[in-house]
Design a protein around this motif. Structure first.
Motif, PDB file in Angstrom:
ATOM      1  N   PRO A 232       3.557 -16.912  -5.749  1.00  0.00           N
ATOM      2  CA  PRO A 232       2.907 -15.552  -5.450  1.00  0.00           C
ATOM      3  C   PRO A 232       1.357 -15.611  -5.767  1.00  0.00           C
ATOM      4  O   PRO A 232       1.118 -15.800  -6.994  1.00  0.00           O
ATOM      5  N   LEU A 233       0.550 -15.989  -4.514  1.00  0.00           N
ATOM      6  CA  LEU A 233      -0.826 -16.355  -4.870  1.00  0.00           C
ATOM      7  C   LEU A 233      -1.694 -15.014  -4.429  1.00  0.00           C
ATOM      8  O   LEU A 233      -2.972 -15.168  -4.556  1.00  0.00           O
ATOM      9  N   GLY A 234      -1.177 -13.961  -3.910  1.00  0.00           N
ATOM     10  CA  GLY A 234      -1.656 -12.780  -3.908  1.00  0.00           C
ATOM     11  C   GLY A 234      -1.259 -11.587  -4.599  1.00  0.00           C
ATOM     12  O   GLY A 234       0.318 -11.586  -4.431  1.00  0.00           O
ATOM     13  N   LEU A 235      -1.758 -10.574  -5.255  1.00  0.00           N
ATOM     14  CA  LEU A 235      -1.070  -9.634  -5.701  1.00  0.00           C
ATOM     15  C   LEU A 235      -1.914  -8.572  -5.888  1.00  0.00           C
ATOM     16  O   LEU A 235      -3.205  -8.370  -6.109  1.00  0.00           O
ATOM     17  N   ALA A 236      -1.807  -7.200  -5.045  1.00  0.00           N
ATOM     18  CA  ALA A 236      -2.555  -6.104  -4.832  1.00  0.00           C
ATOM     19  C   ALA A 236      -1.771  -4.663  -4.821  1.00  0.00           C
ATOM     20  O   ALA A 236      -0.657  -4.783  -4.415  1.00  0.00           O
ATOM     21  N   PHE A 237      -2.283  -3.733  -4.945  1.00  0.00           N
ATOM     22  CA  PHE A 237      -1.704  -2.375  -5.134  1.00  0.00           C
ATOM     23  C   PHE A 237      -2.452  -1.721  -3.904  1.00  0.00           C
ATOM     24  O   PHE A 237      -3.706  -1.866  -3.470  1.00  0.00           O
ATOM     25  N   GLN A 242       1.628   1.444  -4.713  1.00  0.00           N
ATOM     26  CA  GLN A 242       2.770   0.412  -4.279  1.00  0.00           C
ATOM     27  C   GLN A 242       2.043  -0.881  -4.566  1.00  0.00           C
ATOM     28  O   GLN A 242       1.088  -1.363  -4.023  1.00  0.00           O
ATOM     29  N   LEU A 243       3.002  -1.797  -5.384  1.00  0.00           N
ATOM     30  CA  LEU A 243       2.284  -3.219  -5.500  1.00  0.00           C
ATOM     31  C   LEU A 243       3.178  -4.201  -4.249  1.00  0.00           C
ATOM     32  O   LEU A 243       4.306  -3.990  -4.212  1.00  0.00           O
ATOM     33  N   TRP A 244       2.175  -5.006  -4.089  1.00  0.00           N
ATOM     34  CA  TRP A 244       2.718  -5.973  -2.911  1.00  0.00           C
ATOM     35  C   TRP A 244       2.208  -7.386  -3.354  1.00  0.00           C
ATOM     36  O   TRP A 244       1.477  -7.544  -4.083  1.00  0.00           O
ATOM     37  N   ASP A 245       3.090  -8.471  -2.871  1.00  0.00           N
ATOM     38  CA  ASP A 245       2.581  -9.840  -3.078  1.00  0.00           C
ATOM     39  C   ASP A 245       2.849 -10.689  -1.888  1.00  0.00           C
ATOM     40  O   ASP A 245       3.490 -10.266  -0.918  1.00  0.00           O
ATOM     41  N   VAL A 246       1.982 -11.763  -1.797  1.00  0.00           N
ATOM     42  CA  VAL A 246       2.195 -12.767  -0.801  1.00  0.00           C
ATOM     43  C   VAL A 246       2.323 -14.013  -1.544  1.00  0.00           C
ATOM     44  O   VAL A 246       1.681 -14.367  -2.592  1.00  0.00           O
ATOM     45  N   GLU A 247       3.220 -14.736  -1.034  1.00  0.00           N
ATOM     46  CA  GLU A 247       3.693 -16.014  -1.687  1.00  0.00           C
ATOM     47  C   GLU A 247       4.031 -17.036  -0.657  1.00  0.00           C
ATOM     48  O   GLU A 247       4.749 -16.768   0.575  1.00  0.00           O
ATOM     49  N   VAL A 259       6.881  -5.151  -3.809  1.00  0.00           N
ATOM     50  CA  VAL A 259       7.394  -5.595  -5.153  1.00  0.00           C
ATOM     51  C   VAL A 259       8.064  -4.376  -5.997  1.00  0.00           C
ATOM     52  O   VAL A 259       7.026  -3.570  -6.214  1.00  0.00           O
ATOM     53  N   GLU A 260       9.220  -4.309  -6.098  1.00  0.00           N
ATOM     54  CA  GLU A 260       9.859  -3.215  -7.089  1.00  0.00           C
ATOM     55  C   GLU A 260      10.261  -3.859  -8.187  1.00  0.00           C
ATOM     56  O   GLU A 260      10.807  -4.848  -8.449  1.00  0.00           O
ATOM     57  N   SER A 305      -4.536 -15.029  -1.215  1.00  0.00           N
ATOM     58  CA  SER A 305      -4.953 -14.063  -2.073  1.00  0.00           C
ATOM     59  C   SER A 305      -4.534 -12.872  -0.914  1.00  0.00           C
ATOM     60  O   SER A 305      -4.319 -12.828   0.137  1.00  0.00           O
ATOM     61  N   LEU A 306      -4.851 -11.512  -1.702  1.00  0.00           N
ATOM     62  CA  LEU A 306      -4.308 -10.421  -1.015  1.00  0.00           C
ATOM     63  C   LEU A 306      -5.360  -9.245  -1.543  1.00  0.00           C
ATOM     64  O   LEU A 306      -5.549  -9.161  -2.702  1.00  0.00           O
ATOM     65  N   ILE A 307      -5.775  -8.272  -0.532  1.00  0.00           N
ATOM     66  CA  ILE A 307      -6.278  -7.025  -0.874  1.00  0.00           C
ATOM     67  C   ILE A 307      -6.025  -6.186   0.174  1.00  0.00           C
ATOM     68  O   ILE A 307      -5.503  -6.296   0.990  1.00  0.00           O
ATOM     69  N   PHE A 308      -6.081  -4.603  -0.248  1.00  0.00           N
ATOM     70  CA  PHE A 308      -6.166  -3.701   0.491  1.00  0.00           C
ATOM     71  C   PHE A 308      -7.302  -3.082   0.787  1.00  0.00           C
ATOM     72  O   PHE A 308      -8.129  -2.898  -0.165  1.00  0.00           O
ATOM     73  N   TYR A 309      -7.754  -2.951   2.073  1.00  0.00           N
ATOM     74  CA  TYR A 309      -9.060  -2.386   2.397  1.00  0.00           C
ATOM     75  C   TYR A 309      -9.148  -0.891   2.448  1.00  0.00           C
ATOM     76  O   TYR A 309      -8.371  -0.108   2.785  1.00  0.00           O
ATOM     77  N   SER A 310     -10.207  -0.316   1.537  1.00  0.00           N
ATOM     78  CA  SER A 310     -10.580   0.821   1.583  1.00  0.00           C
ATOM     79  C   SER A 310     -11.995   1.373   1.851  1.00  0.00           C
ATOM     80  O   SER A 310     -12.207   2.410   1.702  1.00  0.00           O
ATOM     81  N   GLY A 311     -12.624   0.679   2.607  1.00  0.00           N
ATOM     82  CA  GLY A 311     -14.039   0.860   3.002  1.00  0.00           C
ATOM     83  C   GLY A 311     -14.451   1.655   3.931  1.00  0.00           C
ATOM     84  O   GLY A 311     -13.563   1.925   4.859  1.00  0.00           O
TER      85      GLY A 311
END
Length: 385
Positions: A232-237, A242-247, A259-260, A305-311
């Motif tokens: 898993p190389l990306g980890l973001a809320f 809620q937590l998510w990953d990309v792998e 991810v639960e 990598s992983l992000i959630f955009y909030s801008g």
């Protein structure tokens, strides 16, 4: 500064798959991709680094910490100089190993604490990931890390140079999450006496929260939040917490996972890809007791990598996730509808993308990979005028 115009990768969806099929919870289909022309952003080069791996903005948005895989931490002032930060721990550099992630403590403005992940040597040829924290100090002498302390290690250390993962993310409630790869050894992902192939949850000092799902077991088992992960190389809320990953999957089957706690994601018993030697792995839908990816990719995107955009700079993208792609040389946008998700757009960046983050002003920032001692550019994405 160099101004770049980029094009969208025009990748056709599988003809047999509808948009609804592409966002199904089993994640077995190649998702549809919406191509937009022209791309809605312009990329501007801001700096160049040697094998950059991760980045984090300091409060105020004028300074950026960047890790370089060989073991250097750089403090970059936008439009100004780059200085090396002293006090970084020695790293086991080689293969996929070296200096990795960098994140700020949620109360960095008060305590100045930063968190680093890296590969460290063990006995003989063994290696393992570690996470350390320290206080970032800037004064007349330059920049340095004070009071560095290791707060977490992969157990056990193993031979080989891959699948450290070691991405770090702070939850909205202040807990520290670490993605721990299975070190290309398969079975540790299900071994409850190991924290390899797991997502772990800790307090900010590295201690184990009393309400962790396996806290009563003690030892490294108490750290475990979820298991059955590969790399898993990306980890973001997301905005809901809620937590998510990309792998990375094996030969096929890259994953986006919700991810639960206590969930087992099945690798290597199940995967939507196969082993590199051609040996098949049963798909997730053959073993419903294992959590299936929300999206899987074959052909792979090689997520980094992983992000959630909030801008506010890209208002149409608010709530979307962005994934950096290595072999795909892409920036991948993910759209969500409740617990389902789909790949909405894929932007061809022309280079392997190692990291993506959101700047304080809402711009997107990317780091190109720069493999094996090569340089990678720091790019700022802003809306096309």
């Amino acid at each position: 500064m160099i101004r770049l115009t980029l094009s969208v990768a025009l990748i056709a969806a599988m003809a047999a798959c509808s948009a609804a099929d592409n966002s199904n919870a089993q994640g077995n289909a190649v998702p549809a991709i919406t191509a937009v022309d022209p791309v809605p952003f312009v990329a501007t080069e801001q700096g160049v680094f040697v094998e950059p791996w991760a980045m984090a903005f300091l409060p105020g948005g004028t300074q950026l910490l960047v890790t370089e895989k060989a073991g250097k931490l750089k403090l970059f002032t936008l439009g100004g100089q780059t200085v090396e930060v002293a006090g970084v721990p020695a790293v086991a550099y080689g293969g996929q190993g070296g200096l990795g992630d960098i994140v700020l403590h949620p109360k960095f403005a008060e305590n100045g604490m930063v968190y680093l992940s890296y590969a460290e040597p063990g006995e003989g040829a063994t290696r393992g990931a570690a996470v350390a924290r320290a206080r970032l100090v800037q004064d007349a002498k330059g920049a340095r890390l004070d009071g560095l302390k290791v707060i977490w290690r992969q157990v056990p250390k193993l031979d080989g140079g891959g699948h450290y993962a070691h991405r770090i993310a702070f939850a909205p409630d202040g807990h520290l999450f670490i993605a721990s790869g299975e070190r290309q050894n398969f079975d540790p992902a299900h071994d409850m006496k190991s924290n390899l192939g797991k997502v772990v949850r800790l307090n900010d000092d590295g201690s184990v929260p009393a309400d962790n799902p396996f806290a009563a077991e003690g030892g490294v088992t108490a750290q475990i939040w979820s298991l059955g992960h590969r790399n898993p190389l990306g980890l973001a809320f997301d905005a809901t917490g809620q937590l998510w990953d990309v792998e990375m999957g094996p030969k096929g089957g890259d994953e986006l996972n919700r991810v639960e706690p206590r969930a087992n994601y099945g690798y290597p018993i199940v995967s939507n890809g196969d082993h590199y030697d051609g040996k098949p792995i049963p798909d997730h839908d053959t073993r419903p007791e294992f959590a299936a990816p929300v999206i899987s990719w074959t052909p792979v995107i090689s997520p980094s990598s992983l992000i959630f955009y909030s801008g506010d700079m890209f208002p149409a993208w608010k709530g979307s996730a962005f994934i950096g792609g290595l072999s795909s040389k892409a920036l991948v946008r993910i759209a969500f509808d409740g617990v389902s998700a789909r790949e909405a757009e894929r932007f061809d960046m022309g280079q392997r993308i190692r990291a993506v983050t959101q700047g304080p002003d809402g711009a997107l920032w990317l780091l190109e990979d720069g493999q094996k001692g090569a340089t990678g550019r720091l790019l700022k994405l802003t809306p096309r005028g």
